[in-house]
Motif scaffolding. Structure first.
Motif, PDB file in Angstrom:
ATOM      1  N   THR A  39       0.799  -1.074   0.044  1.00 31.88           N
ATOM      2  CA  THR A  39       0.162   0.178   0.042  1.00 31.88           C
ATOM      3  C   THR A  39       0.819   1.308   0.087  1.00 31.88           C
ATOM      4  O   THR A  39       0.301   2.198  -0.092  1.00 31.88           O
ATOM      5  N   ASP A  40       2.078   1.218   0.067  1.00 26.50           N
ATOM      6  CA  ASP A  40       3.069   2.298  -0.009  1.00 26.50           C
ATOM      7  C   ASP A  40       2.997   2.824  -1.677  1.00 26.50           C
ATOM      8  O   ASP A  40       2.922   2.363  -2.596  1.00 26.50           O
ATOM      9  N   GLY A  41       2.890   4.221  -1.407  1.00 28.52           N
ATOM     10  CA  GLY A  41       2.778   4.932  -2.717  1.00 28.52           C
ATOM     11  C   GLY A  41       3.992   4.968  -3.214  1.00 28.52           C
ATOM     12  O   GLY A  41       4.037   5.412  -4.550  1.00 28.52           O
ATOM     13  N   ASP A  42       5.046   4.274  -3.205  1.00 27.19           N
ATOM     14  CA  ASP A  42       6.384   4.199  -3.966  1.00 27.19           C
ATOM     15  C   ASP A  42       6.355   2.744  -4.924  1.00 27.19           C
ATOM     16  O   ASP A  42       6.902   2.397  -5.425  1.00 27.19           O
ATOM     17  N   VAL A  43       5.153   1.945  -4.483  1.00 26.76           N
ATOM     18  CA  VAL A  43       5.016   0.704  -5.634  1.00 26.76           C
ATOM     19  C   VAL A  43       4.232   1.407  -6.817  1.00 26.76           C
ATOM     20  O   VAL A  43       3.112   1.878  -6.707  1.00 26.76           O
ATOM     21  N   ARG A  44       4.774   1.059  -7.968  1.00 29.00           N
ATOM     22  CA  ARG A  44       4.484   1.570  -8.946  1.00 29.00           C
ATOM     23  C   ARG A  44       3.457   0.379  -9.701  1.00 29.00           C
ATOM     24  O   ARG A  44       3.990  -0.369 -10.603  1.00 29.00           O
ATOM     25  N   ILE A  49       0.250  -3.549 -14.586  1.00 31.09           N
ATOM     26  CA  ILE A  49      -0.596  -3.485 -15.755  1.00 31.09           C
ATOM     27  C   ILE A  49       0.074  -3.959 -16.928  1.00 31.09           C
ATOM     28  O   ILE A  49      -0.354  -4.602 -17.818  1.00 31.09           O
ATOM     29  N   ALA A  50       1.316  -3.578 -17.188  1.00 27.54           N
ATOM     30  CA  ALA A  50       2.346  -3.931 -18.322  1.00 27.54           C
ATOM     31  C   ALA A  50       2.300  -5.296 -18.427  1.00 27.54           C
ATOM     32  O   ALA A  50       2.989  -5.721 -19.321  1.00 27.54           O
ATOM     33  N   VAL A  51       2.416  -6.090 -17.235  1.00 26.04           N
ATOM     34  CA  VAL A  51       2.626  -7.229 -17.353  1.00 26.04           C
ATOM     35  C   VAL A  51       1.447  -8.247 -17.792  1.00 26.04           C
ATOM     36  O   VAL A  51       1.666  -9.037 -18.367  1.00 26.04           O
ATOM     37  N   ILE A  52       0.040  -7.719 -17.869  1.00 30.31           N
ATOM     38  CA  ILE A  52      -1.093  -8.594 -18.171  1.00 30.31           C
ATOM     39  C   ILE A  52      -1.103  -8.612 -19.613  1.00 30.31           C
ATOM     40  O   ILE A  52      -1.096  -9.777 -20.146  1.00 30.31           O
ATOM     41  N   PRO A  53      -0.601  -7.795 -20.587  1.00 33.17           N
ATOM     42  CA  PRO A  53      -0.785  -8.214 -22.099  1.00 33.17           C
ATOM     43  C   PRO A  53       0.284  -9.257 -22.298  1.00 33.17           C
ATOM     44  O   PRO A  53       0.398 -10.063 -23.049  1.00 33.17           O
ATOM     45  N   VAL A  54       1.494  -9.371 -21.527  1.00 33.43           N
ATOM     46  CA  VAL A  54       2.547 -10.264 -21.517  1.00 33.43           C
ATOM     47  C   VAL A  54       2.015 -11.582 -21.291  1.00 33.43           C
ATOM     48  O   VAL A  54       2.476 -12.468 -22.035  1.00 33.43           O
ATOM     49  N   VAL A  55       1.203 -11.485 -20.278  1.00 34.94           N
ATOM     50  CA  VAL A  55       0.846 -12.907 -19.794  1.00 34.94           C
ATOM     51  C   VAL A  55       0.029 -13.435 -21.013  1.00 34.94           C
ATOM     52  O   VAL A  55      -0.113 -14.846 -21.391  1.00 34.94           O
ATOM     53  N   VAL A  56      -0.945 -12.431 -21.518  1.00 33.84           N
ATOM     54  CA  VAL A  56      -2.034 -13.007 -22.457  1.00 33.84           C
ATOM     55  C   VAL A  56      -1.207 -13.273 -23.722  1.00 33.84           C
ATOM     56  O   VAL A  56      -1.437 -14.548 -24.393  1.00 33.84           O
ATOM     57  N   LEU A  57      -0.114 -12.814 -24.149  1.00 34.07           N
ATOM     58  CA  LEU A  57       0.782 -12.831 -25.519  1.00 34.07           C
ATOM     59  C   LEU A  57       1.148 -14.408 -25.067  1.00 34.07           C
ATOM     60  O   LEU A  57       1.618 -15.158 -26.350  1.00 34.07           O
ATOM     61  N   SER A  58       1.812 -14.797 -23.925  1.00 38.61           N
ATOM     62  CA  SER A  58       2.453 -16.011 -23.777  1.00 38.61           C
ATOM     63  C   SER A  58       1.587 -17.105 -24.017  1.00 38.61           C
ATOM     64  O   SER A  58       1.921 -18.131 -24.552  1.00 38.61           O
ATOM     65  N   TYR A 233       7.435 -14.960 -20.210  1.00 37.40           N
ATOM     66  CA  TYR A 233       7.584 -15.572 -18.943  1.00 37.40           C
ATOM     67  C   TYR A 233       8.582 -14.865 -18.170  1.00 37.40           C
ATOM     68  O   TYR A 233       8.326 -14.322 -16.994  1.00 37.40           O
ATOM     69  N   TYR A 234       9.795 -14.756 -18.870  1.00 37.84           N
ATOM     70  CA  TYR A 234      10.820 -13.882 -18.252  1.00 37.84           C
ATOM     71  C   TYR A 234      10.385 -12.590 -18.061  1.00 37.84           C
ATOM     72  O   TYR A 234      10.672 -11.858 -17.116  1.00 37.84           O
ATOM     73  N   LEU A 235       9.989 -11.807 -19.051  1.00 35.92           N
ATOM     74  CA  LEU A 235       9.293 -10.678 -18.772  1.00 35.92           C
ATOM     75  C   LEU A 235       8.724 -10.046 -17.820  1.00 35.92           C
ATOM     76  O   LEU A 235       8.526  -9.036 -17.463  1.00 35.92           O
ATOM     77  N   GLU A 236       7.687 -11.048 -17.509  1.00 31.37           N
ATOM     78  CA  GLU A 236       6.606 -10.883 -16.605  1.00 31.37           C
ATOM     79  C   GLU A 236       7.342 -10.357 -15.214  1.00 31.37           C
ATOM     80  O   GLU A 236       7.253  -9.864 -14.338  1.00 31.37           O
ATOM     81  N   THR A 237       8.639 -11.369 -14.957  1.00 33.63           N
ATOM     82  CA  THR A 237       9.436 -11.099 -13.707  1.00 33.63           C
ATOM     83  C   THR A 237      10.243  -9.879 -13.855  1.00 33.63           C
ATOM     84  O   THR A 237      10.268  -9.067 -12.949  1.00 33.63           O
ATOM     85  N   TYR A 238      10.691  -9.614 -14.957  1.00 29.69           N
ATOM     86  CA  TYR A 238      11.629  -8.444 -15.118  1.00 29.69           C
ATOM     87  C   TYR A 238      10.824  -7.134 -14.940  1.00 29.69           C
ATOM     88  O   TYR A 238      11.253  -6.338 -14.409  1.00 29.69           O
ATOM     89  N   LEU A 239       9.685  -7.062 -15.830  1.00 29.43           N
ATOM     90  CA  LEU A 239       8.759  -5.857 -15.525  1.00 29.43           C
ATOM     91  C   LEU A 239       8.372  -5.649 -14.066  1.00 29.43           C
ATOM     92  O   LEU A 239       8.448  -4.394 -13.775  1.00 29.43           O
ATOM     93  N   THR A 240       8.126  -6.643 -13.248  1.00 29.43           N
ATOM     94  CA  THR A 240       7.801  -6.553 -11.846  1.00 29.43           C
ATOM     95  C   THR A 240       8.863  -5.976 -11.217  1.00 29.43           C
ATOM     96  O   THR A 240       8.688  -5.179  -9.989  1.00 29.43           O
ATOM     97  N   LEU A 241      10.138  -6.060 -11.278  1.00 32.06           N
ATOM     98  CA  LEU A 241      11.202  -5.400 -10.802  1.00 32.06           C
ATOM     99  C   LEU A 241      11.318  -3.742 -10.790  1.00 32.06           C
ATOM    100  O   LEU A 241      11.630  -3.269  -9.801  1.00 32.06           O
ATOM    101  N   PHE A 242      10.509  -3.437 -11.560  1.00 35.53           N
ATOM    102  CA  PHE A 242      10.403  -1.840 -11.822  1.00 35.53           C
ATOM    103  C   PHE A 242       9.384  -1.495 -10.873  1.00 35.53           C
ATOM    104  O   PHE A 242       9.059  -0.106 -10.668  1.00 35.53           O
ATOM    105  N   ALA A 243       8.412  -2.466 -10.390  1.00 33.76           N
ATOM    106  CA  ALA A 243       7.308  -1.892  -9.374  1.00 33.76           C
ATOM    107  C   ALA A 243       7.738  -1.653  -8.218  1.00 33.76           C
ATOM    108  O   ALA A 243       7.021  -0.889  -7.379  1.00 33.76           O
TER     109      ALA A 243
END
Length: 340
Positions: A39-44, A49-58, A233-243
């Motif tokens: 719930t911290d405001g620093d979580v982006r 949301i960017a992970v969702i289309p990657v999940v669908v595409l996989s 699959y890899y991008l799902e994890t990598y993109l979450t690093l930015f969150a």
């Protein structure tokens, strides 16, 4: 009745594994601290949301890849949306009962194509066999590039030093090889017995389903699509690093290859955990991600927040895709009752 009891037992075991590991995970961390991070405001959350289309595409790519195998065994052209929905529905069902989605998509596709279930089953075995090979290759790659971090982690704890000491003993590997040889000899000697024969038959059927990948048409495209699936699959994890703020620092840290290395280690560990039967990976998958991130100095609380948010995002996406599949099946049944 015997089969019913057996299936109930399987479901109870898998749900128990998920529940037990989740409880154990939250005993290791302060749940309120995890919620404060989320719930911290620093979580982006935009990165999730960017992970969702990657999940669908996989899953779309996996469907098209399966289509190559289905054509190879004579099922002819299958619409792309049908192939994609076969994967959407399977993974949504796996969230409830592990591996039930595989059985559903085999039977559903066999019915739609008016083909023997055994024929479709062979393609599914080849599909999963190729994934197992990819996981093995990724494990080797992760072991090579992540070796310094893994060794540093093991040396940091006394139990890690004990593990390294055991691994370095020639007696261990001698016992492993001897045990393997004895197991093979016993399997051969009792190959026609009630319990061993089905096991050997299953192994041979798995190999038969896998080896067709080397002779079918479209092998090059199959390889390209396989790379596409696992890249997603890899991008799902990598993109979450930015969150998260604590994983964003890893991206710019020296020696982390812009975050590609920690994402790879986390991705490989989590992929290996899927061999443990659980509901959508809940429990084993989260613990694997936590452990992988701990190699890079991420605390258990932070790792739990990371894994739970990524798992929730992908699981909610699968639920939506599963509901879409239900609608697609109902519409198909209405317009094409013979093939739905």
């Amino acid at each position: 009745m015997k089969d019913l009891i057996k299936n109930i037992f399987k479901v109870a075991v898998t749900l128990g594994i998920s529940a037990g590991l989740v409880v154990w995970m939250f005993k290791k961390v302060d749940f309120h601290s995890v919620m404060r991070i989320l719930t911290d405001g620093d979580v982006r959350y935009g990165w999730l949301i960017a992970v969702i289309p990657v999940v669908v595409l996989s899953h779309v790519i996996r469907g098209y890849r399966w289509g190559i195998q289905l054509r190879a065994v004579g099922l002819g052209h299958i619409p792309g949306l049908t192939l994609a929905c076969s994967i959407f529905g399977a993974y949504a069902l796996n969230l409830v009962i592990p591996y039930s989605g595989e059985a559903w998509r085999i039977v559903w596709m066999a019915k739609r194509c008016n083909a023997p279930v055994s024929t479709v089953l062979g393609t599914d075995i080849g599909d999963r066999g190729s994934d197992a090979v990819v996981v093995l290759l990724l494990l080797i790659l992760a072991g090579i590039v992540g070796h310094p971090f893994i060794m540093s982690f093991l040396h940091h704890y006394s139990v890690g030093n004990e593990i390294l000491d055991i691994i370095d003993r020639p007696l261990l590997w001698t016992c492993v090889l001897a045990g393997f040889a004895i197991a093979v000899a016993l399997l051969y000697k009792f190959r026609n017995t009630k319990y061993i024969a089905p096991f050997i038959k299953g192994v041979l059927r798995t190999w038969a389903g896998f080896k067709v990948l080397f002779t079918m048409n479209g092998r090059g495209m199959y390889l390209v699509l396989t790379l596409g699936i696992w890249l997603c699959y890899y991008l799902e994890t990598y993109l979450t690093l930015f969150a998260f703020p604590f994983t964003r620092t890893l991206i710019m840290e020296h020696g982390m290859a812009f975050g590609l290395l920690p994402a790879l280690i986390s991705f490989v560990f989590s992929s290996m955990s899927m061999a443990i039967p659980s509901s959508g990976g809940l429990g084993p998958w989260n613990l694997a991600v936590m452990f992988a991130l701990s190699l890079f100095g991420i605390s258990d609380t932070e790792g739990t927040a990371f894994s739970m948010l990524l798992w929730t995002t992908t699981s909610l996406t699968l639920v939506i895709l599963g509901l879409f599949t239900v609608v697609y099946i109902l519409v198909s049944r209405k317009h094409h009752p013979k093939t739905a």
